[in-house]
Design a protein around this motif. Structure first.
Motif, PDB file in Angstrom:
ATOM      1  N   MET A  52       0.686  -1.182  -0.207  1.00 35.49           N
ATOM      2  CA  MET A  52       0.610   0.123  -0.090  1.00 35.49           C
ATOM      3  C   MET A  52       0.979   0.984   0.018  1.00 35.49           C
ATOM      4  O   MET A  52       0.861   1.985  -1.084  1.00 35.49           O
ATOM      5  CB  MET A  52      -1.300   0.183   1.191  1.00 35.49           C
ATOM      6  N   PHE A  53       1.878   1.251   0.607  1.00 34.61           N
ATOM      7  CA  PHE A  53       2.437   2.786   1.083  1.00 34.61           C
ATOM      8  C   PHE A  53       3.453   2.387  -0.572  1.00 34.61           C
ATOM      9  O   PHE A  53       4.012   3.836  -0.781  1.00 34.61           O
ATOM     10  CB  PHE A  53       3.575   2.644   1.955  1.00 34.61           C
ATOM     11  N   ILE A  54       4.523   1.969  -0.832  1.00 33.09           N
ATOM     12  CA  ILE A  54       5.265   1.763  -2.194  1.00 33.09           C
ATOM     13  C   ILE A  54       4.208   2.705  -3.337  1.00 33.09           C
ATOM     14  O   ILE A  54       4.238   3.946  -3.767  1.00 33.09           O
ATOM     15  CB  ILE A  54       4.639   0.013  -2.659  1.00 33.09           C
ATOM     16  N   SER A  55       2.586   1.811  -3.462  1.00 29.43           N
ATOM     17  CA  SER A  55       1.634   2.460  -4.543  1.00 29.43           C
ATOM     18  C   SER A  55       1.602   4.226  -3.735  1.00 29.43           C
ATOM     19  O   SER A  55       1.580   5.224  -5.249  1.00 29.43           O
ATOM     20  CB  SER A  55       0.358   1.660  -3.874  1.00 29.43           C
ATOM     21  N   LEU A  56       1.554   4.034  -2.389  1.00 25.61           N
ATOM     22  CA  LEU A  56       0.868   6.326  -2.165  1.00 25.61           C
ATOM     23  C   LEU A  56       2.673   6.486  -2.210  1.00 25.61           C
ATOM     24  O   LEU A  56       2.244   7.530  -2.724  1.00 25.61           O
ATOM     25  CB  LEU A  56       0.975   5.981  -0.391  1.00 25.61           C
ATOM     26  N   ALA A  57       3.709   6.481  -2.475  1.00 25.73           N
ATOM     27  CA  ALA A  57       5.031   6.792  -2.356  1.00 25.73           C
ATOM     28  C   ALA A  57       5.038   6.934  -3.843  1.00 25.73           C
ATOM     29  O   ALA A  57       5.548   8.409  -4.516  1.00 25.73           O
ATOM     30  CB  ALA A  57       5.764   6.259  -1.949  1.00 25.73           C
ATOM     31  N   LEU A  58       4.642   5.787  -4.940  1.00 26.22           N
ATOM     32  CA  LEU A  58       5.072   6.570  -6.674  1.00 26.22           C
ATOM     33  C   LEU A  58       4.230   7.549  -6.999  1.00 26.22           C
ATOM     34  O   LEU A  58       4.580   7.962  -7.734  1.00 26.22           O
ATOM     35  CB  LEU A  58       4.494   5.675  -6.731  1.00 26.22           C
TER      36      LEU A  58
END
Length: 295
Positions: A52-58
């Motif tokens: 989830m946070f990889i998606s948010l960061a990108l």
């Protein structure tokens, strides 16, 4: 039942099945790890949070659509799982079964606190144009992100099935799960297979996190709830049983959805726990598990 009630029932059922598909994806990763390594991964939901946070960061860094971030999150999840098995779990030796519980609990704490330091405690989401849009099939309204998540889950599970039953790697994975010593005698490097399997399990959790991102808010401890759901799914289907995990996920999603609609939405998570307890009481080996007689 009148027409409106029938439509409402089928809409609730479809939403439950699509949500259950995501639960199945989470549960399949956990069940695969247990089936091959006999390891219970208490950090499974935290790996979902990483996705989830990889998606948010990108999305925030370069405006990348959350679904395209799968191209980063899936390989990153696999690499993380591979490294963890190689450099943490494999070093437990004869204490693997007991030590893995403490090790994965510790990993979960490290991950959630690292996310807390990096992103803060406030829930965060991704604003995309299709987040609130729906499509209609035979009078049933379905959320586009939920539909994409369900279809994505179906594709991933189909790919896993093809890997396990149509490739040499899949044959090696199945041999390692059935008889590690026998697989070693046939030239299979089971330590590498176990690392690959743990990597796949973490990758599936990260993929599920990405698919959930347009639907939910991300926060550092979001994985705790999904670790619980993963255990419910695997127990419902039978520990280590991959088809059982798929059915268990669909059953859990359907029970939660129907219970929330017809009883009370505030107790959505409780309905799955009730089903979990009933299965433990009536069929502790799971719906598709086999009873082992001890002599």
């Amino acid at each position: 039942m009148d027409g409106v009630a029938v439509t409402a029932f089928f809409q609730t059922l479809v939403q439950g099945l699509l949500t259950g598909g995501l639960y199945a994806l989470i549960g399949v990763g956990l069940s695969l790890i247990f089936g091959v390594m006999n390891v219970i991964n208490f950090a499974h939901g935290d790996f979902l949070a990483i996705g989830m946070f990889i998606s948010l960061a990108l999305f925030r860094a370069v405006g990348l659509d959350p679904y395209l971030s799968l191209l980063v999150a899936a390989p990153a999840g696999f690499a993380l799982g591979f490294v963890i098995q190689r450099f943490v779990l494999s070093r437990l030796g004869d204490r693997l079964h007991e030590g893995s519980m403490l090790a994965t609990l510790g990993l979960g704490l490290i991950i959630s606190n690292s996310l807390l330091l990096g992103f803060g405690a406030q829930p965060q989401n991704i604003n995309v144009a299709y987040a609130t849009k729906t499509v209609q099939f035979a009078g049933v309204q379905v959320s586009i992100p939920l539909l994409v998540a369900g279809l994505g889950t179906l594709a991933v599970i189909a790919a896993l099935n093809a890997l396990l039953y149509r490739t040499e790697l899949g044959r090696a994975i199945r041999a390692t799960a059935q008889n590690p010593l026998g697989a070693e005698l046939q030239g299979v490097k089971t330590s590498t297979i176990q690392a690959i399997v743990f990597g796949l399990g973490v990758a599936f959790a990260a993929i599920a996190g990405v698919l959930l991102m347009p639907l939910l808010y991300a926060y550092p401890t979001v994985g705790e709830n999904y670790t619980t759901k993963a255990f419910i799914v695997t127990v419902l289907g039978g520990l280590g049983n991959l088809p059982g995990a798929v059915v268990g996920g669909l059953v859990l999603g359907t029970i939660e959805s129907l219970g929330a609609f017809y009883i009370n939405n505030n107790y959505r998570d409780a309905y799955g726990l009730v089903a979990f307890l009933l299965v433990l009481l009536l069929k502790p080996e799971g719906l598709f598990g086999r009873t082992v007689k001890r002599v």
